[in-house]
Design a protein around this motif. Structure first.
Motif, PDB file in Angstrom:
ATOM      1  N   THR A  56       0.833  -1.209   0.000  1.00 32.12           N
ATOM      2  CA  THR A  56       0.000   0.000   0.000  1.00 32.12           C
ATOM      3  C   THR A  56       0.870   1.263   0.000  1.00 32.12           C
ATOM      4  O   THR A  56       1.754   1.406   0.843  1.00 32.12           O
ATOM      5  CB  THR A  56      -0.881   0.001   1.266  1.00 32.12           C
TER       6      THR A  56
ATOM      7  N   GLU B 149       0.092   7.288   0.659  1.00 28.85           N
ATOM      8  CA  GLU B 149      -1.158   8.055   0.557  1.00 28.85           C
ATOM      9  C   GLU B 149      -2.326   7.240   1.113  1.00 28.85           C
ATOM     10  O   GLU B 149      -3.174   7.767   1.838  1.00 28.85           O
ATOM     11  CB  GLU B 149      -1.461   8.439  -0.900  1.00 28.85           C
ATOM     12  N   ASP B 150      -2.367   5.948   0.743  1.00 28.24           N
ATOM     13  CA  ASP B 150      -3.472   5.113   1.205  1.00 28.24           C
ATOM     14  C   ASP B 150      -3.344   4.785   2.692  1.00 28.24           C
ATOM     15  O   ASP B 150      -4.337   4.676   3.401  1.00 28.24           O
ATOM     16  CB  ASP B 150      -3.551   3.829   0.365  1.00 28.24           C
TER      17      ASP B 150
ATOM     18  N   ARG C 293      -4.763   7.588   4.701  1.00 30.66           N
ATOM     19  CA  ARG C 293      -6.212   7.526   4.841  1.00 30.66           C
ATOM     20  C   ARG C 293      -6.596   6.700   6.066  1.00 30.66           C
ATOM     21  O   ARG C 293      -7.566   7.002   6.766  1.00 30.66           O
ATOM     22  CB  ARG C 293      -6.820   6.925   3.564  1.00 30.66           C
TER      23      ARG C 293
ATOM     24  N   SER D 293     -12.701   8.747   1.152  1.00 25.98           N
ATOM     25  CA  SER D 293     -11.678   8.052   0.370  1.00 25.98           C
ATOM     26  C   SER D 293     -10.669   9.003  -0.270  1.00 25.98           C
ATOM     27  O   SER D 293      -9.564   8.597  -0.619  1.00 25.98           O
ATOM     28  CB  SER D 293     -12.362   7.199  -0.710  1.00 25.98           C
TER      29      SER D 293
END
Lengths: 382, 382
Positions: A143, A146-147, A150, A179
């Protein structure tokens, strides 16, 4: 079952101090902010959380300790992070059945900060960034950060910015599910490496005017706040990004100071009012103003998070002027000046009263600079 | 020329403390405000300016003294008031040639305040109201107080509100020449006579964070201020007027506190920021909040002008709860409690820290109430 069947990964994660402030959620469950924010990641040499994530079929329950003290791991924020990370691991295990089933094992999370918790520094950002990064490494997730940001955001909003080094923006996003509310790199630390930060930690003996209200009280009651979120912050985000990309310290400094004041103005406009700064904080502001006036240009910029501690940004070339003047005022004997090569110097004229307030009110300092993002380490805490 | 050819008139004029704040001018020459404001006139028994206006053909130049000290009478603001009043007298003299030609004589203006100037109370409002009222009486002008308020406004904006007693509004007006920017009575003191005010005067030894910037700096630099002037104040003016007319203390108190905080928020949002309140001021706020929480209703409301002194409004029926609790915290030995019949009482639980700050920071108190407008007197100062 062999004892060696314990899987481990460890990381260091940095603190970040916003120059465009996060304050106010549009969704309290998902930690979605009312406005975008932008921060500078500080060096982990001075301020960091060290976290080891381990799992084993022998562990019977998830657990979390910080500086040796057991913490509640069942909070919805922490659970949201664990749930999302396990889901990503589970997807990996499904696509590759040869992988060990880490997603089914209990997690043991062990954290330690290298800075005094009593200093009143917001440590939750570094804490959740380290937790998410360590588990992602343990799970060998591909991953991108950025993810992961989140996910970290759901633990503590500003934690999403600590998954990157340098200069980092957190976009508020527009999607109701959050998201697109994630952090991204504006520029790495190497883009503008001479950015320095002097943290003036107010003496715990300084009187505090405590407040029970928080950011959602501002959202609910301040008539100025919607104007800040909708009209003031968006152009400042663009201007701050531009200032950083062009290494324009004057614009960076002016925006940083205005932003801090705008944020605290909205706190003061809350009902009942929220006060984070005290007379020592305001004295630090007057010193920064005087240093800029004396230099005939912006040599420093103050900013305050949700507390009385002053963070002063400046460039390395001005370290003697800025940090040296503060050393003269704060006093050479205070903790934090040792081995940093800063010479105490006389402050500009007219600072007698505020100088005395700074000397009495600042208990210790931390001299640091812009730094990189989370670092994997083989130093395990358990 | 006989010595008795000296014409005299004397007046007392009151101080007023705004509950919807005046801050920012849209015309600095005419003293036209960016927003309307509303104030409570305080009793002249406790706070007043006493001014004698005299003129004589034997006087060779206009002069002004305050508390025995000669003042500069040539300032544009004072000159604007004298010019307008002389023009009104000149019109009277033209229509009735039997009147003595006072408009051609030099004026001798002598003023004294009955409160310590060191207390940091805004005395310019009472001062200009007394000056205008005394000259208008000397000139036997039939001009109604609304029109005199237009003149006093040019001396000091908030002075226009001190030409009335009780509850007074100053409408910003829309005319470029300021002809409709004047004060008018919302309700006389007798409408809601049990309104009381406790002034907590911070110790002069309290450290001050001085500011060189003023209201026009806010107009020029605060991005929150235009929103306050355009969107926040107008509905609050209507709500405050309604609260006063219906003697609704709960609404009056809530609006008063929010307004004070909104005004100081805009000061903090100014660049560089303006700070009038200090840690003692904020401690007074926490005490008021605690008293309201303990009572289960609003028993008091704090407000701060451009300085650290706290003004606490409350109703006579709650005097022991409000003033008594402050007396317990501030200390019975402080100047201003004598002969007022207030019994010191224990403050609500949890106020130890802020209580100590109030005790250290408040140097004296003034206990007063709502009062009437300027009073003519035959007590001449010269």
């Amino acid at each position: 079952m062999a004892d060696e069947e314990v899987y481990r990964a460890s990381t260091y994660a940095p603190v970040n101090i916003a120059v465009v402030k996060y304050w106010g959620k549009r969704d309290t469950t998902l930690n979605l902010p009312t406005n975008s924010s932008l921060s500078v990641t500080l060096s982990q040499d001075d301020l960091r959380t060290h976290t080891t994530a381990s799992c084993s079929p022998t562990f019977t329950a998830d657990s979390l300790t910080l500086n040796g003290n057991p913490q509640d791991i069942t909070t919805p924020r922490t659970q949201a992070c664990l749930r999302e990370l396990r889901a990503l691991r589970h997807a990996l295990e499904t696509s590759n059945p040869s992988l060990p089933k880490l997603s089914t094992m209990s997690l043991r999370l062990t954290s330690a900060n290298n800075f005094p918790t009593a200093a009143g520094l917001a440590s939750s950002a570094a804490g959740f960034a380290a937790l998410v990064r360590a588990i992602a490494d343990l799970y060998a997730l591909p991953t991108p950060p950025e993810d992961l940001s989140r996910i970290a955001r759901q633990g503590s909003g500003s934690a999403c910015r600590s998954l990157f080094g340098g200069y980092v923006a957190w976009n508020t996003g527009t999607s109701p599910d959050g998201s697109d509310s994630l952090a991204h790199l504006i520029a790495p630390a190497s883009h503008w490496p001479d950015m320095r930060a002097l943290l003036l930690i107010t003496n715990p003996s300084q009187k505090a005017i405590s407040s029970t209200a928080g950011m959602q009280q501002t959202v609910a009651t301040s008539p100025l706040f919607p104007h800040r979120a909708a009209e003031i912050v968006p152009p400042r985000m663009r201007a701050m990004e531009k200032a950083i990309l062009s290494r324009d310290f004057d614009s960076f400094a002016t925006l940083t100071m205005k932003e801090s004041n705008n944020f605290h103005a909205c706190c003061a406009d809350t009902h009942p009012p929220i006060f984070y700064m005290n007379d020592t904080s305001r004295a630090c502001i007057r010193v920064c103003e005087a240093l800029n006036v004396a230099a005939g240009r912006a040599v420093c910029a103050y900013t305050f998070d949700a507390g009385p501690n002053c963070v002063v940004y400046y460039l390395q070339a001005d370290e003697q002027v800025v940090a040296g003047s503060f050393k003269g005022l704060v006093g050479e004997g205070k903790e934090g000046w040792e081995g940093k090569g800063v010479e105490a110097r006389a402050a500009p004229q007219g600072l007698e009263t505020v100088g005395e307030m700074v000397r009495q009110g600042v208990g210790r300092v931390i001299l640091t600079g812009v730094g990189d993002g989370p670092r994997r380490t083989e130093q395990h805490l358990c």
